[in-house]
Scaffold this active site. Structure first.
Site, PDB file in Angstrom:
ATOM      1  N   LYS A  49      80.741 105.844  46.608  1.00  0.00           N
ATOM      2  CA  LYS A  49      81.313 104.748  47.424  1.00  0.00           C
ATOM      3  C   LYS A  49      80.889 103.380  46.888  1.00  0.00           C
ATOM      4  O   LYS A  49      81.714 102.493  46.714  1.00  0.00           O
ATOM      5  CB  LYS A  49      80.841 104.909  48.870  1.00  0.00           C
ATOM      6  CG  LYS A  49      81.038 103.685  49.737  1.00  0.00           C
ATOM      7  CD  LYS A  49      80.536 103.887  51.148  1.00  0.00           C
ATOM      8  CE  LYS A  49      79.080 103.593  51.377  1.00  0.00           C
ATOM      9  NZ  LYS A  49      78.690 102.186  51.461  1.00  0.00           N
ATOM     10  N   ASN A  50      79.586 103.226  46.627  1.00  0.00           N
ATOM     11  CA  ASN A  50      79.097 101.891  46.280  1.00  0.00           C
ATOM     12  C   ASN A  50      79.431 101.489  44.843  1.00  0.00           C
ATOM     13  O   ASN A  50      79.173 100.361  44.437  1.00  0.00           O
ATOM     14  CB  ASN A  50      77.592 101.784  46.540  1.00  0.00           C
ATOM     15  CG  ASN A  50      77.309 101.764  48.034  1.00  0.00           C
ATOM     16  OD1 ASN A  50      78.215 101.561  48.844  1.00  0.00           O
ATOM     17  ND2 ASN A  50      76.054 101.994  48.404  1.00  0.00           N
ATOM     18  N   CYS A 143      74.434  92.637  60.323  1.00  0.00           N
ATOM     19  CA  CYS A 143      74.593  94.063  60.066  1.00  0.00           C
ATOM     20  C   CYS A 143      73.488  94.796  60.795  1.00  0.00           C
ATOM     21  O   CYS A 143      72.372  94.281  60.909  1.00  0.00           O
ATOM     22  CB  CYS A 143      74.507  94.293  58.560  1.00  0.00           C
ATOM     23  SG  CYS A 143      74.545  95.994  58.075  1.00  0.00           S
ATOM     24  N   ARG A 148      71.491  90.384  56.215  1.00  0.00           N
ATOM     25  CA  ARG A 148      72.032  90.655  54.870  1.00  0.00           C
ATOM     26  C   ARG A 148      72.610  89.364  54.310  1.00  0.00           C
ATOM     27  O   ARG A 148      73.824  89.159  54.272  1.00  0.00           O
ATOM     28  CB  ARG A 148      73.062  91.789  54.941  1.00  0.00           C
ATOM     29  CG  ARG A 148      72.379  93.065  55.422  1.00  0.00           C
ATOM     30  CD  ARG A 148      73.253  94.255  55.351  1.00  0.00           C
ATOM     31  NE  ARG A 148      73.538  94.680  53.995  1.00  0.00           N
ATOM     32  CZ  ARG A 148      74.361  95.690  53.717  1.00  0.00           C
ATOM     33  NH1 ARG A 148      74.954  96.342  54.700  1.00  0.00           N
ATOM     34  NH2 ARG A 148      74.586  96.045  52.469  1.00  0.00           N
ATOM     35  N   ASP A 336      68.825 103.822  50.720  1.00  0.00           N
ATOM     36  CA  ASP A 336      69.910 104.613  51.324  1.00  0.00           C
ATOM     37  C   ASP A 336      69.509 106.073  51.542  1.00  0.00           C
ATOM     38  O   ASP A 336      70.318 106.863  52.048  1.00  0.00           O
ATOM     39  CB  ASP A 336      71.179 104.529  50.462  1.00  0.00           C
ATOM     40  CG  ASP A 336      71.781 103.132  50.475  1.00  0.00           C
ATOM     41  OD1 ASP A 336      71.439 102.346  51.381  1.00  0.00           O
ATOM     42  OD2 ASP A 336      72.583 102.816  49.575  1.00  0.00           O
ATOM     43  N   ARG A 428      82.398 106.774  56.969  1.00  0.00           N
ATOM     44  CA  ARG A 428      82.477 105.634  56.040  1.00  0.00           C
ATOM     45  C   ARG A 428      81.978 106.028  54.656  1.00  0.00           C
ATOM     46  O   ARG A 428      82.402 105.440  53.656  1.00  0.00           O
ATOM     47  CB  ARG A 428      81.596 104.482  56.542  1.00  0.00           C
ATOM     48  CG  ARG A 428      82.177 103.670  57.668  1.00  0.00           C
ATOM     49  CD  ARG A 428      81.273 102.480  57.948  1.00  0.00           C
ATOM     50  NE  ARG A 428      80.804 101.927  56.693  1.00  0.00           N
ATOM     51  CZ  ARG A 428      79.557 101.542  56.426  1.00  0.00           C
ATOM     52  NH1 ARG A 428      78.634 101.618  57.357  1.00  0.00           N
ATOM     53  NH2 ARG A 428      79.235 101.068  55.253  1.00  0.00           N
TER      54      ARG A 428
HETATM   55  N1  EPU Z   1      69.414  89.872  49.535  1.00  0.00           N
HETATM   56  C1  EPU Z   1      69.111  88.552  49.649  1.00  0.00           C
HETATM   57  N2  EPU Z   1      70.067  87.643  49.295  1.00  0.00           N
HETATM   58  C2  EPU Z   1      71.283  88.011  48.834  1.00  0.00           C
HETATM   59  C3  EPU Z   1      71.581  89.378  48.704  1.00  0.00           C
HETATM   60  C4  EPU Z   1      70.612  90.296  49.064  1.00  0.00           C
HETATM   61  O1  EPU Z   1      68.023  88.177  50.061  1.00  0.00           O
HETATM   62  O2  EPU Z   1      72.096  87.136  48.525  1.00  0.00           O
HETATM   63  C5  EPU Z   1      68.404  90.860  49.908  1.00  0.00           C
HETATM   64  C6  EPU Z   1      68.892  91.798  51.001  1.00  0.00           C
HETATM   65  O3  EPU Z   1      68.685  91.253  52.287  1.00  0.00           O
HETATM   66  C7  EPU Z   1      68.069  93.024  50.753  1.00  0.00           C
HETATM   67  C8  EPU Z   1      67.946  93.035  49.248  1.00  0.00           C
HETATM   68  O4  EPU Z   1      68.187  91.712  48.817  1.00  0.00           O
HETATM   69  O5  EPU Z   1      66.798  92.863  51.300  1.00  0.00           O
HETATM   70  C9  EPU Z   1      68.883  93.977  48.548  1.00  0.00           C
HETATM   71  O6  EPU Z   1      70.215  93.757  49.013  1.00  0.00           O
HETATM   72  P1  EPU Z   1      71.471  94.037  48.091  1.00  0.00           P
HETATM   73  O7  EPU Z   1      72.199  92.743  47.887  1.00  0.00           O
HETATM   74  O8  EPU Z   1      71.050  94.784  46.881  1.00  0.00           O
HETATM   75  O9  EPU Z   1      72.362  94.963  49.023  1.00  0.00           O
HETATM   76  P2  EPU Z   1      73.928  95.016  49.003  1.00  0.00           P
HETATM   77  O10 EPU Z   1      74.418  94.778  47.647  1.00  0.00           O
HETATM   78  O11 EPU Z   1      74.461  94.197  50.108  1.00  0.00           O
HETATM   79  C10 EPU Z   1      74.106  97.536  48.390  1.00  0.00           C
HETATM   80  C11 EPU Z   1      74.715  98.767  49.003  1.00  0.00           C
HETATM   81  C12 EPU Z   1      73.899  99.197  50.208  1.00  0.00           C
HETATM   82  C13 EPU Z   1      72.468  99.453  49.744  1.00  0.00           C
HETATM   83  C14 EPU Z   1      71.899  98.199  49.060  1.00  0.00           C
HETATM   84  C15 EPU Z   1      70.526  98.408  48.489  1.00  0.00           C
HETATM   85  C16 EPU Z   1      77.045  98.453  48.482  1.00  0.00           C
HETATM   86  C17 EPU Z   1      78.416  98.225  48.949  1.00  0.00           C
HETATM   87  N3  EPU Z   1      76.076  98.461  49.395  1.00  0.00           N
HETATM   88  O12 EPU Z   1      74.162  96.533  49.396  1.00  0.00           O
HETATM   89  O13 EPU Z   1      74.471 100.407  50.663  1.00  0.00           O
HETATM   90  O14 EPU Z   1      71.659  99.806  50.835  1.00  0.00           O
HETATM   91  O15 EPU Z   1      72.768  97.809  47.985  1.00  0.00           O
HETATM   92  O16 EPU Z   1      70.535  99.410  47.538  1.00  0.00           O
HETATM   93  O17 EPU Z   1      76.820  98.666  47.296  1.00  0.00           O
HETATM   94  C18 EPU Z   1      74.960 102.098  52.207  1.00  0.00           C
HETATM   95  O18 EPU Z   1      75.651 102.626  51.326  1.00  0.00           O
HETATM   96  O19 EPU Z   1      74.662 102.678  53.284  1.00  0.00           O
HETATM   97  C19 EPU Z   1      74.465 100.745  51.989  1.00  0.00           C
HETATM   98  C20 EPU Z   1      74.030  99.955  52.976  1.00  0.00           C
END
Ligand code: EPU
Length: 451
Positions: A49-50, A143, A148, A336, A428
């Protein structure tokens, strides 16, 4: 809005259309699981998915057709398809797992009514800005798994010389002078997965060379980069903390098969272990699951690697031992899989400590596991689990995707019947989960719209 009344009228139309969308409705199905049933047999992992969500967004980088294969049939994927269709892309699903996307003329505004359905739609920001030069994407909201923020996405695009303003809940990007730069893309919690995806995608069409330091190393980013390279992008270092992108004038269409979902694979390994079963997980790649394998082996699990893409858990004679584990960015233990490990540790005898370093508030599963008799307390970003090897079935409620997977694992191990409601969260991210469970011998039933 970014450019006065024409943009506002487009936004009005998009918003009005978005309200009548064919978005998949949240089903109110429940899962009934009778526990104490060992999983047995083989299960095939679906596409990740991701990985495929940013790949759908990447199709906006070109006016040519992109074909994605091994795409899982999930509500999040259908949301993304609906969003791209609403933006003006031609999108179809000609056969199982195959999606064709052609974004000849697309709108440069992704309104709240589209984006709020799914956080991952933030991945539209980079490709829309790079291709269309001006773009407005609604800020995603809060969220259930914690704050996030998207500050790193914005920092990355600003470093690429994009003008950015936040106005009325929108991120308005002016990318007319986009150009390569050196960017350190790290924050308090380390790297960002979708932030890295956005900056890499934007940099593919930026003049000059972009170097991203502290880039996310997750396999989903590597796979996205593979697709972008097939589209003509020049990218080096994907999978390492330093990614270098040399911008090109134009990208073309491409065909790409999505890698297997390592989180689904990990969930099956944990479920097999928790149920004391014997399961061959096809699509489980050792190279992507090193941290989980290490933790499971410390917990006493026997895992045999059958080949590069299949692993087997045989837990029939095994005592589950307590563990200490901490989630970290890849190649560390994935956040995850944290909830699923909490469920597993209720089956150990003794004290486990599981610490969450990515989303310190991601413990929505804890109160529900406690309803099933688990003894878990929270100390800051850690769950302290007093494993007693026992749970009892109960009515519980899914709160987010991975918390729901934890409840399924707990239900398989528990005495008696568990009724899990709100499983639209599960749908999802886990394709045909009830069918896959049933094929492994679980006593499971989906009650349609039963809430
Ligand atoms: N963060 C920041 N600033 C940003 C972006 C992120 O501080 O601008 C922080 C977040 O709050 C968090 C950390 O950095 O503490 C990592 O967040 P990341 O941006 O890596 O998460 P994401 O890209 O929003 C993806 C996956 C999530 C998964 C996370 C961590 C997708 C669509 N989602 O989210 O997947 O938990 O990486 O590996 O790729 C799930 O599949 O259940 C899911 C939530």
């Amino acid at each position: 809005m970014m450019s006065g009344s024409p943009a506002e009228s487009i936004l009005f139309l998009l918003t009005r259309n978005a309200q009548k969308l064919a978005f998949p409705k949240k089903n109110m199905d429940c899962l009934l699981i009778n526990g104490k049933c060992r999983l047995n047999g083989e299960v095939s992992v679906s596409g990740a998915k991701n990985a495929c969500l940013p790949m759908f967004a990447a199709a906006l980088l070109t006016d040519q057709k992109c074909v994605l294969k091994n795409v899982p049939d999930l509500s999040d994927v259908r949301f993304m398809a609906e969003i791209l269709g609403q933006l003006g892309a031609q999108i179809s699903n000609p056969s199982k797992g195959v999606w064709e996307i052609q974004a000849k003329n697309v709108s440069n505004i992704a309104p709240y009514e589209l984006v709020r359905k799914m956080r991952a739609s933030i991945c539209l920001l980079g490709p829309m800005a790079a291709r269309l030069k001006k773009a407005s994407v609604s800020m995603p909201g809060g969220c259930v798994i914690g704050a996030r923020p998207v500050d790193l996405h914005i920092k990355g695009l600003r470093a690429l010389n994009c003008g950015i303003e936040i106005d009325k809940g929108y991120i308005n990007v002016d990318a007319r002078r986009i150009k390569g730069a050196n960017i350190f893309l790290g924050g308090r919690y380390g790297s960002t997965v979708t932030g890295t995806a956005n900056v890499v995608m934007a940099a593919t069409l930026a003049a000059g060379v972009t170097t991203i330091e502290n880039a996310a190393c997750e396999p989903e980013i590597t796979d996205l980069c593979k697709m972008l390279i097939k589209m003509g992008a020049q990218i080096e270092g994907a999978g390492s903390p330093t990614i270098t992108v040399t911008g090109v004038d134009k990208l073309s269409g491409a065909e790409h098969s999505v890698l297997p979902d390592r989180i689904e694979a990990g969930t099956w390994l944990i479920a097999a272990f928790a149920s004391r079963g014997k399961v061959l997980v096809k699509g489980a790649q050792k190279k992507h699951l090193g941290a989980l394998i290490d933790v499971l082996e410390k917990a006493g699990c026997k895992i045999s690697v059958k080949n590069a893409t299949a692993m087997e858990v045989d837990a029939a004679e095994v005592h589950i031992r307590p563990i200490e584990a901490t989630t970290l960015p890849y190649p560390g233990l994935p956040t995850d899989l944290q909830a699923q490990l909490c469920a597993l540790m209720t089956q150990a005898h003794g004290l486990s400590i599981i610490t969450e370093r990515i989303y310190p508030e991601r413990f929505m599963h804890v109160p529900e596991l406690c309803r099933m008799g688990a003894e878990i307390s929270r100390e800051g970003a850690s769950a302290i689990i007093s494993g007693r090897g026992k749970l009892s079935g109960a009515p519980v409620m899914a709160s987010d995707l991975r918390a729901s997977a934890a409840l399924v694992i707990a239900a398989l191990a528990a005495e008696g019947q568990t009724r899990i409601s709100r499983i639209y969260h599960l749908d999802r991210g886990y394709e045909n989960i009830d069918l896959k469970l049933a094929n492994l011998g679980a006593d499971v039933e989906r009650l349609k719209n039963s809430e």
